[in-house]
Write a protein that holds these residues in place. Structure first.
Motif, PDB file in Angstrom:
ATOM      1  N   GLU A   1       0.820  -1.207   0.000  1.00 32.10           N
ATOM      2  CA  GLU A   1       0.000   0.000   0.000  1.00 32.10           C
ATOM      3  C   GLU A   1       0.859   1.264   0.000  1.00 32.10           C
ATOM      4  O   GLU A   1       0.487   2.283  -0.590  1.00 32.10           O
ATOM      5  N   GLY A   2       2.012   1.204   0.663  1.00 29.10           N
ATOM      6  CA  GLY A   2       2.892   2.363   0.705  1.00 29.10           C
ATOM      7  C   GLY A   2       3.403   2.751  -0.672  1.00 29.10           C
ATOM      8  O   GLY A   2       3.479   3.942  -1.005  1.00 29.10           O
ATOM      9  N   GLU A   3       3.762   1.746  -1.490  1.00 32.04           N
ATOM     10  CA  GLU A   3       4.211   2.035  -2.851  1.00 32.04           C
ATOM     11  C   GLU A   3       3.089   2.673  -3.654  1.00 32.04           C
ATOM     12  O   GLU A   3       3.311   3.611  -4.426  1.00 32.04           O
ATOM     13  N   ALA A   4       1.867   2.173  -3.478  1.00 31.94           N
ATOM     14  CA  ALA A   4       0.722   2.740  -4.192  1.00 31.94           C
ATOM     15  C   ALA A   4       0.477   4.186  -3.761  1.00 31.94           C
ATOM     16  O   ALA A   4       0.208   5.061  -4.582  1.00 31.94           O
ATOM     17  N   ALA A   5       0.576   4.439  -2.468  1.00 30.07           N
ATOM     18  CA  ALA A   5       0.360   5.795  -1.954  1.00 30.07           C
ATOM     19  C   ALA A   5       1.428   6.755  -2.466  1.00 30.07           C
ATOM     20  O   ALA A   5       1.125   7.908  -2.827  1.00 30.07           O
ATOM     21  N   ASP A   6       2.688   6.306  -2.507  1.00 31.25           N
ATOM     22  CA  ASP A   6       3.774   7.158  -2.990  1.00 31.25           C
ATOM     23  C   ASP A   6       3.602   7.466  -4.479  1.00 31.25           C
ATOM     24  O   ASP A   6       3.868   8.588  -4.929  1.00 31.25           O
ATOM     25  N   LEU A   7       3.177   6.470  -5.250  1.00 34.35           N
ATOM     26  CA  LEU A   7       2.937   6.698  -6.671  1.00 34.35           C
ATOM     27  C   LEU A   7       1.813   7.715  -6.860  1.00 34.35           C
ATOM     28  O   LEU A   7       1.926   8.643  -7.673  1.00 34.35           O
ATOM     29  N   ALA A   8       0.738   7.558  -6.099  1.00 33.79           N
ATOM     30  CA  ALA A   8      -0.389   8.489  -6.200  1.00 33.79           C
ATOM     31  C   ALA A   8       0.039   9.906  -5.819  1.00 33.79           C
ATOM     32  O   ALA A   8      -0.361  10.884  -6.468  1.00 33.79           O
ATOM     33  N   ALA A   9       0.863  10.034  -4.783  1.00 34.02           N
ATOM     34  CA  ALA A   9       1.324  11.354  -4.365  1.00 34.02           C
ATOM     35  C   ALA A   9       2.185  11.998  -5.442  1.00 34.02           C
ATOM     36  O   ALA A   9       2.055  13.203  -5.708  1.00 34.02           O
ATOM     37  N   PHE A  10       3.042  11.227  -6.059  1.00 32.86           N
ATOM     38  CA  PHE A  10       3.896  11.751  -7.127  1.00 32.86           C
ATOM     39  C   PHE A  10       3.048  12.252  -8.295  1.00 32.86           C
ATOM     40  O   PHE A  10       3.255  13.360  -8.812  1.00 32.86           O
ATOM     41  N   LEU A  11       2.088  11.458  -8.713  1.00 28.50           N
ATOM     42  CA  LEU A  11       1.220  11.849  -9.825  1.00 28.50           C
ATOM     43  C   LEU A  11       0.414  13.094  -9.474  1.00 28.50           C
ATOM     44  O   LEU A  11       0.240  13.990 -10.309  1.00 28.50           O
ATOM     45  N   SER A  12      -0.066  13.173  -8.242  1.00 35.57           N
ATOM     46  CA  SER A  12      -0.839  14.339  -7.812  1.00 35.57           C
ATOM     47  C   SER A  12      -0.003  15.614  -7.875  1.00 35.57           C
ATOM     48  O   SER A  12      -0.490  16.673  -8.291  1.00 35.57           O
ATOM     49  N   ARG A  13       1.249  15.509  -7.478  1.00 31.28           N
ATOM     50  CA  ARG A  13       2.121  16.694  -7.514  1.00 31.28           C
ATOM     51  C   ARG A  13       2.409  17.116  -8.946  1.00 31.28           C
ATOM     52  O   ARG A  13       2.444  18.313  -9.249  1.00 31.28           O
ATOM     53  N   LEU A  14       2.614  16.157  -9.851  1.00 33.82           N
ATOM     54  CA  LEU A  14       2.808  16.509 -11.256  1.00 33.82           C
ATOM     55  C   LEU A  14       1.573  17.211 -11.811  1.00 33.82           C
ATOM     56  O   LEU A  14       1.691  18.220 -12.534  1.00 33.82           O
ATOM     57  N   LEU A  15       0.402  16.704 -11.482  1.00 30.22           N
ATOM     58  CA  LEU A  15      -0.843  17.284 -11.985  1.00 30.22           C
ATOM     59  C   LEU A  15      -1.099  18.665 -11.396  1.00 30.22           C
ATOM     60  O   LEU A  15      -1.791  19.481 -12.004  1.00 30.22           O
ATOM     61  N   HIS A  16      -0.542  18.945 -10.227  1.00 31.25           N
ATOM     62  CA  HIS A  16      -0.672  20.274  -9.644  1.00 31.25           C
ATOM     63  C   HIS A  16      -0.029  21.317 -10.551  1.00 31.25           C
ATOM     64  O   HIS A  16      -0.523  22.444 -10.666  1.00 31.25           O
ATOM     65  N   TYR A  17       1.061  20.947 -11.215  1.00 25.14           N
ATOM     66  CA  TYR A  17       1.767  21.880 -12.091  1.00 25.14           C
ATOM     67  C   TYR A  17       1.282  21.811 -13.533  1.00 25.14           C
ATOM     68  O   TYR A  17       1.521  22.745 -14.303  1.00 25.14           O
ATOM     69  N   ASP A  18       0.636  20.724 -13.910  1.00 27.71           N
ATOM     70  CA  ASP A  18       0.161  20.573 -15.287  1.00 27.71           C
ATOM     71  C   ASP A  18      -1.018  19.604 -15.270  1.00 27.71           C
ATOM     72  O   ASP A  18      -0.827  18.395 -15.154  1.00 27.71           O
ATOM     73  N   ARG A  19      -2.225  20.145 -15.402  1.00 31.55           N
ATOM     74  CA  ARG A  19      -3.423  19.293 -15.314  1.00 31.55           C
ATOM     75  C   ARG A  19      -3.513  18.287 -16.447  1.00 31.55           C
ATOM     76  O   ARG A  19      -4.249  17.306 -16.354  1.00 31.55           O
TER      77      ARG A  19
END
Length: 221
Positions: A9-27
């Motif tokens: 679950e930790g790997e999944a959460a880290d992946l989701a957090a990374f993607l969320s941060r990228l989308l913050h700068y470029d939807r």
């Protein structure tokens, strides 16, 4: 439909957090996914920083899709994020999209050598905070007639193009690592391979081309 089984679950959460941060700068951000065996690398390029960000994810079992044993696809970051199931530790590989130009030019996989001179993580975090404060102070002090986009960009380039310590790493790469959540913990290393520099921590990497080296040592895949 191809489902990736992440290590936990930790790997999944880290992946989701990374993607969320990228989308913050470029939807409309895209990411390039590469996997072989039980390792998955997800590449993104937050436009504000002019760097490549890399998040490594551990898989619970090797990637398999029929006769294919490797995955290499550029996809929508938003669609990939929507497919992440943290509780089940899975993610579905979305359909391929037409990749942006950066997706065809990635850092090399091998040949990385340690580079000396990188300050400790705490100092790196302080350096980013000081640079942000300087940018705000200098832009706030501009008279109205000089508060143009060109002038703001000029100040930003001056600050973020400075190098870190005794290295050739630009400050913008450290800023990107901080913004993407990579500057956690106590470990960080700087590595080089050809024209590339890579700031690496246990939470992700930021790669940037060294200035003045043109198009040398490009890995097009």
């Amino acid at each position: 439909m191809t489902v990736l089984h992440l290590a936990d679950e930790g790997e999944a959460a880290d992946l989701a957090a990374f993607l969320s941060r990228l989308l913050h700068y470029d939807r409309s951000a895209a990411v390039r996914m590469q996997s072989a065996g039980t390792a998955l690398a997800v590449f993104g390029r937050p436009p504000s920083f002019e760097v490549l960000a890399v998040r490594a994810v551990r898989l619970a079992k090797p990637y398999e899709n029929g006769l294919d044993v490797t995955l290499d696809r550029t996809v929508s970051a938003g669609e990939l994020l929507e497919s992440v199931d943290e509780a089940a530790a899975t993610a579905t590989v979305p359909a391929a999209v037409t990749g942006p130009p950066w997706a065809g030019v990635l850092p090399p996989r091998r040949g990385w050598q340690p580079e000396p001179g990188l300050p400790e993580l705490e100092e790196l975090r302080g350096l980013v905070a000081a640079a942000v404060a300087e940018f705000k102070s200098r832009t706030a002090g501009l008279p109205p007639e000089r508060r143009t986009r060109a002038e703001l960009d000029r100040i930003g380039r001056e600050i973020w193009s400075r190098t870190v310590g005794d290295t050739a790493l630009p400050v913008r790469a450290v800023h990107a690592a901080q913004a993407l959540g990579f500057l956690r913990g106590t470990e960080a290393g700087l590595f080089s391979s050809g024209a590339w520099l890579r700031l690496r921590t246990p939470y992700g990497s930021v790669a940037v081309r060294r200035s003045g080296l043109g198009a040398l040592d490009v890995s097009v895949r």
